[in-house]
Each structure stands twice: as structure tokens, then as C-alpha cells.
Design an enzyme around this catalytic site. Structure first.
Site, short mmCIF file in Angstrom:
data_model
loop_
_atom_site.label_atom_id
_atom_site.label_comp_id
_atom_site.label_asym_id
_atom_site.label_seq_id
_atom_site.Cartn_x
_atom_site.Cartn_y
_atom_site.Cartn_z
N PHE A 1 -0.31 10.20 -7.76
CA PHE A 1 -0.25 8.76 -7.45
C PHE A 1 -1.02 7.93 -8.48
CE2 PHE A 1 -0.22 10.59 -2.95
CZ PHE A 1 1.14 10.72 -2.96
N TRP B 1 2.46 1.63 -3.42
CA TRP B 1 1.48 2.06 -4.41
C TRP B 1 1.45 3.58 -4.51
CZ3 TRP B 1 -2.80 5.22 -4.02
CH2 TRP B 1 -3.70 5.21 -5.08
N HIS B 2 1.71 4.26 -3.38
CA HIS B 2 1.62 5.72 -3.37
C HIS B 2 2.77 6.40 -4.10
CE1 HIS B 2 -1.41 4.99 -0.24
NE2 HIS B 2 -1.84 6.20 -0.51
N GLY B 3 3.87 5.73 -4.27
CA GLY B 3 4.95 6.40 -4.98
C GLY B 3 6.27 5.66 -4.90
N SER C 1 0.83 -1.20 0.00
CA SER C 1 0.00 0.00 0.00
C SER C 1 0.87 1.25 0.00
CB SER C 1 -0.93 0.00 1.22
OG SER C 1 -1.68 1.19 1.27
#
Length: 469
Positions: free
Chosen positions: A469, A317-319, A314
Site C-alpha cells: 500500500f 488509499w489502500h489500493g 481511506s
């Protein structure tokens, strides 16, 4: 400013009798909406839609399990390949080069000036959930290209979610929608609340947060604390504000999207926070990663492993930055004691339901949870891990008890007003479903919000954080 009114009028009053024509209109509007950012990346969106549309049909038509698995693997592999290239190529190349240099193998590797297509993480996950659901026989493969393409590219959710499921959105696109005045009015309320949170709260927090984090070496500890707290409100009001606008616009069109935020800063522990923050992403990872890995049904090692996997993924996934991975890891550490003590589902209902005020214990739990999230947000906001560690280290100094200088007097008032409205309406779908107030009091609240927007809105920093994102 005129995009939505034009789509709305055509949708209900020109094509309102045939939902097929409404879908065609929404699909063309969605492609135009995306092209306004960069028309060249429409080709990537078209390819993603075509890939998963075709893969879904092939998976369903496959005569053997092996054949359907091959098509699923092709779809997932290509989707993640594109996402990995655009979002993570430079990250992996740079870290691989650093590893080789550490081992004494001096190398120079090519990095690319890659533009991240807006919304790619969101529409890629739409397609992935669809092909997985077809493979698992949770849903039939969609043969109508217009309906499938609209499911992936529907403009209210295209660039920053929520991450929809085919089982929820496709059935709504396959039936006639009738104009509902109350539904449209409620959509307008949610849009108003989203704009207030975005341009009044988030965009007024942003300059102060940027100044504090950019010059953290010279700031007092009290200002560093203020910076982390303001960022917590900035990212919440920015992202949930976008979600409110998206859900409100869609409700005006007679389509209900998945709820993405449920007043997360009223949570009493981290487990409750993650049930209320970015709900569509959290539930996506739960259903398509955590549960397939075994969830919490295995032994202690499996529970710990799966918890860290879902939080680390998770974060990633954001960066493409180690700060996001550490942010995910911290939340895993915060969550783990609750899971191991079987207390991660202690708070399934909203706090103080049916009461005006929480108990002292509930209030203390809310403050503690908020403090933990603020601590983790420092890593999320920082440019590097060393910067985050240095930032946190400077908080623990004598200047912690000095009076902060980076604060606009009106900003705490606006934040308290926002929290007060959401507290009163915490059992509803959004902050402006004001069911406890009489009509005159509701109108006063609307006028106050409009005044705040006209008086304090910051129109100089309007890009949404989650567009990156």
C-alpha cells in the site's frame, strides 16, 4: 540482521556527540535501506523530497496569498500525480474501458505493467502534510535539507509508516539526543513484541487464510468464518507488528514516533475502533480532509457527506480495487449511526480501565464490534466484490454449525496468549510494557515469547501486508 546493530553502534558511540552527524548517518542509512528493495526508485524518493523541500520554502517566501497557493497546488498536484500514476493508472484505465464497452463503444486501452514503489503512499503523505502545514503557518519551512530529507525518508517508518507529522518529528531531529539505557531496553521490548505478532501470529494465520479464501467455494461455512477471523488477526498482527518494530527501533535511537495502534480489537464501537486502528492515517485524513471539508459542524447532509468521503478515500488509499472502496463504505455505514446520534465519542478511555475484567455489556460490545470489522475485512481480503458477496453468502448455510477443519490447535493458544498480554497492558504504549508484573515474572514472559518465536515462527511468509500500500 547486521544493518541495525551497525547503525546503532555508529549512531551512539561514534557520532553521538553531534546530532548533525547522527542525522547524516540516519539519512544515508535510510537511502541504503530503501535501495535494498530497488535502487532505481531512489530517484523518485529524491524527487519527492526535493519537490516538497523547495515548495515549502517558496510557500513561506511568497509575498501574496495567491503565490503561496500556486506553490501549494503545484506540490500537491505533482505528488498526487505520481501517486495516482503508480498506484491507480491501470484501475482508472480498465474501469473507463469497461464503462465504454457497457455503452457499446468497444475499445482497447493500454494498461501498463507498473511496479508500485514500496512506501510511496506513506512518504507522499509525509510531504503533503508538511507543505500544507507550512501553507497554514503551523510550521516554518525547513531550510536544512538533511533534516527535511530525514523527516521524509527516516528508515523505520519509510515503507509502512506510521505517517509522521513535521510538527512532531522535525523538532526531535533538530536537537541533541542523549543515550538512554531504559529507552533502548523498552525499544527492544517493543521490537520483540512486534516480531512475535508478525512471525508467530500473522505468518501462521496467513497460509490458512490464503487456503480458505483461494478455495472458498469448496469450504464449509464454519471454515469461512474461521478464515475471516484469522484474517482479522493476520492483518492486525502483521501491520501493528511492523509498527511495533518501527517504534521500537526509533526509540532505541532516541526518537519517538507517533503511536499507530492502541489495542483496536478491545474497542466497544466502530468509532473507538478507528481511533485505535492505524491512528496516524485516521488522524491524517481527519486533519487534512475531514476538517477542511467542514467536519461535523454543518447540517445533516454535510455530516453524512464528509463521513462517507473520508472513509471512501481511506479505502481507496489502500489500493486500486473496488473491494477497498466497499470496505471503506461499510465502515462509514457502521460509523454513521454513532455520529448522527452523537455517540461517536462515547468511549474515549480504554475499556475497563483500572479493572481486571470488563463488564458483560462491555464484553458484548467488544464482540459485536469485532464481528463488524471481520465482516468488513472479507471485502478487504477478497479479490473482487463478487467474490466477497459470494463468500459472505456461503457463510449462511447449514455447514455453519459444522466443526471447522482449517485450524492448527496451537494457533488459538498463541492468539489467546497475545490477546491476554495486550489486555493486561492495554493502558500502556505497547504490549510488553509490563508494569504490573514483578521482574521475575517479566523475565518468564520474555522467555515464553522467545520460546514461541523459536518453536512456532513461520519464516516462509515474511513480507508485510502494508508494503503493497
Amino acid at each position: 540482521m547486521i544493518f541495525l546493530p551497525i547503525v546503532y553502534v555508529l549512531y551512539w558511540f561514534v557520532f553521538g556527540k553531534r546530532y548533525f552527524y547522527q542525522n547524516v548517518l540516519l539519512l544515508l542509512a535510510s537511502f541504503y535501506f530503501y535501495a535494498c528493495w530497488d535502487w532505481r526508485f531512489l530517484l523518485l524518493l529524491f524527487f519527492s523530497i526535493g519537490l516538497d523541500y523547495f515548495s515549502g520554502i517558496q510557500i513561506e517566501n511568497s509575498k501574496t496569498k495567491r503565490a503561496s497557493t500556486i506553490w501549494l497546488t503545484i506540490s500537491i498536484g505533482i505528488n498526487l500525480g505520481f501517486l495516482g500514476f503508480f498506484k491507480y493508472y491501470n484501475f482508472f484505465i480498465e474501469n473507463f474501458a469497461d464503462l465504454l464497452n457497457t455503452l457499446g463503444l468497444g475499445v482497447n486501452m493500454w494498461v501498463l505493467n507498473i511496479v508500485l514503489p514500496v512506501g510511496i503512499s506513506f512518504y507522499t503523505f509525509h510531504g503533503l502534510s508538511y507543505v500544507i502545514d507550512v501553507y497554514k503557518k503551523r510550521i516554518k519551512a525547513e531550510r536544512n535539507y538533511v533534516e527535511y530529507a530525514l523527516f521524509v525518508s527516516y528508515f523505520p517508518l519509510l515503507v509502512a509508516g506510521p505517517i509522521e507529522r513535521a510538527t512532531h518529528l522535525l523538532p526531535q531531529l533538530q536537537r541533541k539526543r542523549k543515550f538512554n539505557y531504559e529507552q533502548s531496553v523498552d525499544g527492544l521490548r517493543q521490537i520483540l513484541w512486534g516480531f512475535f505478532k508478525k512471525i508467530v501470529i500473522a505468518d501462521n494465520c496467513a497460509p490458512l487464510v490464503n487456503e480458505i479464501f483461494s478455495n472458498y467455494h469448496a469450504e464449509s461455512a464454519s471454515d469461512l468464518v474461521i478464515g475471516s477471523v484469522l484474517f482479522a488477526f493476520q492483518i492486525y498482527c502483521d501491520f501493528s507488528g511492523y509498527s511495533d518494530i518501527a517504534l521500537g527501533v526509533s526509540r532505541m535511537l532516541g526518537i519517538e514516533l507517533l503511536k499507530n495502534f492502541s489495542f483496536p480489537y478491545f474497542s466497544r464501537d466502530i468509532a473507538e475502533f478507528w481511533r485505535r486502528w492505524h491512528i496516524s492515517l485516521s488522524s491524517w485524513f481527519r486533519d487534512y480532509l475531514y476538517i477542511p471539508l467542514g467536519g461535523s459542524k454543518g447540517g445533516l447532509w454535510m455530516k453524512v457527506r464528509n463521513t462517507f468521503i473520508i472513509f471512501l478515500v481511506s479505502g481507496f488509499w489502500h489500493g486500486a480495487n473496488w473491494t477497498f472502496i466497499v470496505w471503506g463504505g461499510l465502515n462509514a455505514l457502521f460509523f454513521l449511526p454513532l455520529m448522527l446520534s452523537d455517540k461517536n465519542r462515547s468511549y474515549m478511555e480504554i475499556v475497563a480501565k483500572g479493572k481486571l475484567f470488563p463488564t458483560f455489556r462491555e464484553f458484548a460490545s467488544i464482540l459485536m464490534t469485532f464481528a463488524l470489522t471481520c465482516f468488513a475485512w472479507i471485502f478487504f481480503r477478497s479479490e473482487s466484490i463478487s467474490m466477497a458477496v459470494d463468500y459472505i453468502g456461503k457463510i449462511f448455510s447449514k455447514s455453519l454449525f459444522s466443526f471447522p477443519t482449517h485450524i492448527r490447535p496451537i494457533l488459538p493458544v498463541l492468539i489467546i496468549f497475545m490477546l491476554g498480554i495486550e489486555w493486561i497492558n492495554r493502558t500502556t504504549d505497547h504490549g510488553l510494557q509490563i508494569k504490573r508484573f514483578n521482574p521475575w515474572l517479566r523475565r518468564i514472559v520474555y522467555l515464553v515469547i522467545l520460546y514461541f518465536i523459536l518453536r512456532y515462527a513461520n519464516f516462509e511468509n515474511n513480507e508485510f501486508i502494508y508494503f503493497q500500500f
